[in-house]
Every structure is written in structure tokens, then in C-alpha cells.
Design an enzyme around this catalytic site. Structure first.
Site, PDB file in Angstrom:
ATOM      1  CB  ALA A  18      -6.328  -7.200 -41.602  1.00  0.00           C
TER       2      ALA A  18
ATOM      3  CB  ALA B 240      -5.864  -0.628 -40.518  1.00  0.00           C
ATOM      4  CB  SER B 241      -4.854   3.836 -38.370  1.00  0.00           C
ATOM      5  OG  SER B 241      -5.607   4.100 -39.531  1.00  0.00           O
TER       6      SER B 241
ATOM      7  CE  LYS C  99     -12.606  -1.480 -41.906  1.00  0.00           C
ATOM      8  NZ  LYS C  99     -12.447  -0.838 -43.239  1.00  0.00           N
TER       9      LYS C  99
ATOM     10  CG  ASP D 107      -6.591   2.938 -50.009  1.00  0.00           C
ATOM     11  OD1 ASP D 107      -5.454   3.251 -50.404  1.00  0.00           O
ATOM     12  OD2 ASP D 107      -6.814   2.559 -48.850  1.00  0.00           O
TER      13      ASP D 107
END
Length: 511
Positions: free
Chosen positions: A133, A135-136, A155, A290
Site C-alpha cells: 500500500a 499513500a501520500s 510502515k 478515519d
């Protein structure tokens, strides 16, 4: 803040918004005055050819923000929680803004791990995958610990992302300053406060230690919640740019077909998503803010697992009690009580008419309760409620707007699983449980007990304070002498005995 690079970035932003057609949409949604519209055209029209084209398949605003890069994508996501600033329609568009970006090379991630944890990745992990994954702000790899073979998620922040965000945030501050300077009427929207909120949120997300702390706190709060799980951080494998957590096996919540094929009860999952969200918000005052489908999984055992703790919400205890009473008042259609709660909490100025406010609240509740059960929405209820309270002088409360935005997302997830679910049926048990435990006699006793504990800390000073008070008589009036410890109000000394006695009596009656 006003350097040439910031001015250039604003020009590039204006040009992109013009080129994608987003400029008109944004100006109309925020009700921009003529002066601000003129400034926007100056920043956009002459330089339109410098703007990014973006993906024509996207709506104009999401197209422009996606084209401008990670900082703008994240800013759009934050603005989706502020319908008071961008308007309801634009906020709705921004909620679906995705921050999926191309991954950066795995070797760059390994280099970050090597630098931040000061150890070779091969010594930590027996397996380390390509990105699963991206993301920004960061990307995630699946790995296996060399020490015990457990699967983990690793991460890693994007290289140079902190510097890139800092540059763009400075440009945002400049844009906010220009808005307030050129069009003073926009100060009611507090654009610089909005940018400051974004700045604080991003700074937290750029430090993965903060996210790990959030995950740890959330896991501790929810450890005894049946059917809900949170991955635990590996505290010895943590730095500003690297975070390692337990790997969560499961089906993404958005894959309804796979959930159905696995034999999970979709209706029960839908009710549980709503229930756990309200439980965390009301019971703990700390909730996942979120909770979209990409951040929720259904484990093989049927539990709901949450991931990604970059955006969390907090509610203090008093706000939780007020919020629960408001919700329960609507559930019972007791609009007068809902109005009184707003006045008691100081949300609405005391000089307003409580009966007129109750009548306005009825205009909010009755149309929603008149809907078919499958269309009832607490998110819509709160949105309408904010409109009414604003008319009666209630100031914007950021924590409640975040709560409302999250509730809209949670309702969307629940209704994807079960389009015919009754939101009130899922919510009512949690709200009633909270009210029973926090607004009844036991709660009063608990509050008095806490008050007694605070006053008890000053117990050694009480005898002297009483003696000084009695010796300080002047003309028949008791005057507290200066021997009172500095920082404790005089009234506390006279209240201490009464409150402590009341607390003891109340607790004794309950026990």
C-alpha cells in the site's frame, strides 16, 4: 512565509485550479467576495498554461488537488472535515479524495530502516515484501520477524516528504494571509486557523512515533471489546520514519462479495461497526477518525480490525455527556430537553429563546424520523443540527465536526454491508448504556468522589485555614487570612468540608 518560492507555488496552484475548472467551484462554495475572486483570477488566469492538467475523469476539485501532489491531497482530506469552511457540497466531494500514489523503491525503504533503526533490515526480517500500500505520506510492506517468525506490517515515510510538506504548508499560510488581507470578510472562516490545524495534523502524521502511541492507546482502550481488534506496535522497532505493527489478516471491509463468500454475517458486521464507533467515542473519548473501508478489515474469525491511526479524535468527558444527552433526546423526540442541554452547556447564548430553539430542533428531527428506517442518518442529523445551532449563535466546535464527519463515513461503511440497516437500532444500546453509567446516581457519586480526592490533597492545610478564618473576624465578618496556600481559591476552603461530606454520603448510599 512570503518568499519567492511560496509565491510561485501559489501561482502554480491557481493555474492548476483554473486549468481543471476547480477555481469557480471553490469560490462559489465558500461564497468568496469580489476582492478574493479577483485575486484568484490574478493568480490563475494569466498562468493557466503552467497548471497541471490532472485526470479528466475526476471531479474538478479532486482533479486539481490530486495533480498538485501529496500535500494538497492531504489538505483536501482535512478540509473534508470542515464543511463550515468549504461548504457541505464540496466537503462531500473531498471525502472521497484518495491518496493512493505510486510507491517509492523498496531499496529506499530498506535504506530508511537501516538509517533509523541502525540495523540491517535482513537482520530484523526474514521476509520483506514489495509495497502492499502506498499513500501520500508513507507506504507499507509486509514482513516477517527474524526473531520469532511473526508477520508484521512495516510502515515507512516517503523520503523527503517532511521537507516537501513544509514547503507547501508555508505556501498555504501565505494563501490564508492573502485571503484575510484582500478580503477581510473571509476572516469569519478563520483560514489561518484552518491551515494551522492542518499543519498540526500533518506534523503528527510525519512522526510515526505519534501514530504508534495512538495505536497503543487505542489498543489498550479496546482490549476487552468483543469482535474488535487493533494491531499492537513493536515498541523496540520504532522511529520517526519507521513503525512496525502486527500484521492483520483479513478481508478489506469494502470487498462485500468476499465477505459474503467467507460466510460472515453482513448485517451483524454493519451493526457492530456503528456500535464500536459510538462506544469508543462515548466510553473512551478517543476514536478512530478515519474509519473508511480501506482502514477496516474482517478477520478470518469474524472480528473487525482497524488499521492506520494517523487521524484520531478526542472528546473530553463533559462534551461526551452533552453529546450523549443530545443524541438520546433526539431518539426520544424530547426536543425541549435537547434545547435545554445546549443552553446548560453554554453552546447557545443564554439570551436566546429556549422555546424557539426547541421548535427549530423539532424541524430538524421530525423529517429525519419520518424517513424509512434504511434512510435515517445520524450524520445527516448532526449536520442539520449544526446549521440550526449556528443560526442561534453557537460557535463552531472542531471536535464535534470531526465526530460528525467520522459518523458519516461509518454510516457509509455500515450501509455498504447492509443497505437496509436501522442506524438508530444499532446506536441506541450504546447511547443508553453510556447515559445509564455516566448520567445517573452512580455518576454523581463518582464525580463527588473525584472532587473529594482533589480537595483531600489540600487536607493538611484545612485545620490552619479554618483557624485563620475564625481568627480573622472583623466587625462580625469572617475573613480568610493570608495563610491559605497560594493557588487555592478561598471558596474552596469553605466548600471543602461540605463537598467531601456530600461525596462520602453519596458513595455510602450507592455502596
Amino acid at each position: 512565509m512570503r518568499g519567492p518560492h511560496n509565491i510561485w507555488r501559489l501561482i502554480r496552484t491557481g493555474a492548476t485550479f483554473e486549468r481543471t475548472g476547480a477555481m469557480t467551484v471553490v469560490l462559489d462554495q465558500i461564497g468568496a467576495p469580489p476582492a478574493l475572486r479577483a485575486l484568484a483570477r490574478v493568480l490563475g488566469v494569466p498562468f493557466k498554461w503552467l497548471g497541471y492538467e490532472g485526470d479528466p475523469a475526476l471531479p474538478p476539485v479532486t482533479r486539481a488537488l490530486t495533480a498538485l501532489g501529496p500535500s494538497y491531497i492531504k489538505f483536501g482530506q482535512i478540509l473534508s472535515t470542515r464543511p463550515d469552511f468549504v461548504g457541505d457540497e464540496l466537503a462531500l466531494q473531498l471525502r472521497v479524495l484518495q491518496d493512493k500514489l505510486p510507491p517509492f523503491p523498496t531499496e529506499a525503504a530498506r535504506a530508511t530502516i537501516r538509517r533509523e533503526l541502525e540495523v540491517e533490515p535482513d537482520a530484523l526480517f526474514s521476509e520483506f515484501s514489495e509495497p502492499v500500500a502506498a499513500a501520500s505520506i508513507a507506504q507499507v510492506h509486509r514482513a516477517r520477524l527474524a526473531e520469532d517468525g511473526r508477520k508484521v506490517a512495516v510502515k515507512v515515510l516517503r523520503p523527503g516528504i517532511a521537507r516537501a510538506f513544509r514547503r507547501d504548508i508555508d505556501a498555504f499560510y501565505l494563501g490564508a494571509w492573502l485571503m484575510e488581507t484582500v478580503a477581510p470578510s473571509t476572516r469569519r472562516l478563520r483560514p489561518r486557523d484552518v491551515v494551522a490545524h492542518f499543519d498540526a495534523t500533518v506534523q503528527q502524521e510525519l512522526d510515526l512515533r505519534a501514530e504508534a502511541a495512538a495505536a497503543g492507546e487505542f489498543a489498550a482502550n479496546t482490549a476487552r471489546d468483543d469482535g474488535f481488534t487493533v494491531p499492537q506496535p513493536e515498541w523496540n522497532l520504532l522511529s520517526r520514519s519507521v513503525m512496525v505493527l502486527d500484521w492483520v489478516e483479513g478481508i478489506p471491509m469494502g470487498d462485500v462479495a468476499a465477505i459474503e463468500a467467507a460466510g460472515h454475517d453482513r448485517a451483524a458486521l454493519a451493526d457492530r461497526v456503528m456500535a464500536v464507533f459510538l462506544r469508543h467515542a462515548l466510553r473512551d473519548g478517543y476514536f478512530h477518525a478515519d474509519m473508511h473501508q480501506g482502514n477496516l478489515k474482517v478477520t478470518p474469525g469474524g472480528d473487525i480490525a482497524a488499521v492506520d491511526f494517523g487521524i484520531m479524535g478526542r472528546l473530553d468527558e463533559y462534551t461526551r455527556r452533552v453529546y450523549a444527552e443530545i443524541l438520546m433526546g433526539f431518539i426520544r423526540k424530547d426536543y425541549r430537553r435537547v434545547a435545554e442541554v445546549h443552553f446548560e452547556a453554554g453552546y447557545v447564548p443564554a439570551d436566546r429563546d429556549v422555546d424557539l430553539f426547541a421548535q427549530a430542533l423539532r424541524s430538524v428531527g421530525e423529517p429525519i424520523f419520518g424517513m424509512d428506517a434504511s434512510r435515517i442518518s445520524m450524520g445527516r442529523l448532526l449536520a442539520y443540527l449544526f446549521e440550526v445551532t449556528e443560526r442561534f449563535g453557537m460557535e463552531t466546535r472542531t471536535e464535534l465536526i470531526l465526530l460528525q464527519r467520522t459518523m458519516v463515513v461509518v454510516e457509509g461503511v455500515s450501509r455498504t454491508l447492509n443497505p437496509h440497516m436501522n442506524i438508530w437500532s444499532a446506536a441506541r444500546p450504546e447511547v443508553e448504556r453510556y447515559i445509564r453509567e455516566n448520567l445517573g446516581p452512580q455518576a454523581v457519586a463518582r464525580d463527588l468522589w473525584r472532587t473529594g480526592l482533589v480537595l483531600a490533597r489540600f487536607g493538611p492545610h484545612l485545620p490552619r485555614a479554618v483557624e485563620d478564618a475564625l481568627r480573622g473576624r472583623r466587625g462580625g465578618t469572617v475573613v480568610v487570612a493570608a495563610a491559605r496556600p497560594r493557588g487555592l481559591p478561598a471558596a474552596a476552603w469553605f466548600a471543602a468540608g461540605a463537598v467531601t461530606a456530600a461525596a462520602a454520603a453519596a458513595i455510602a448510599s450507592v455502596v
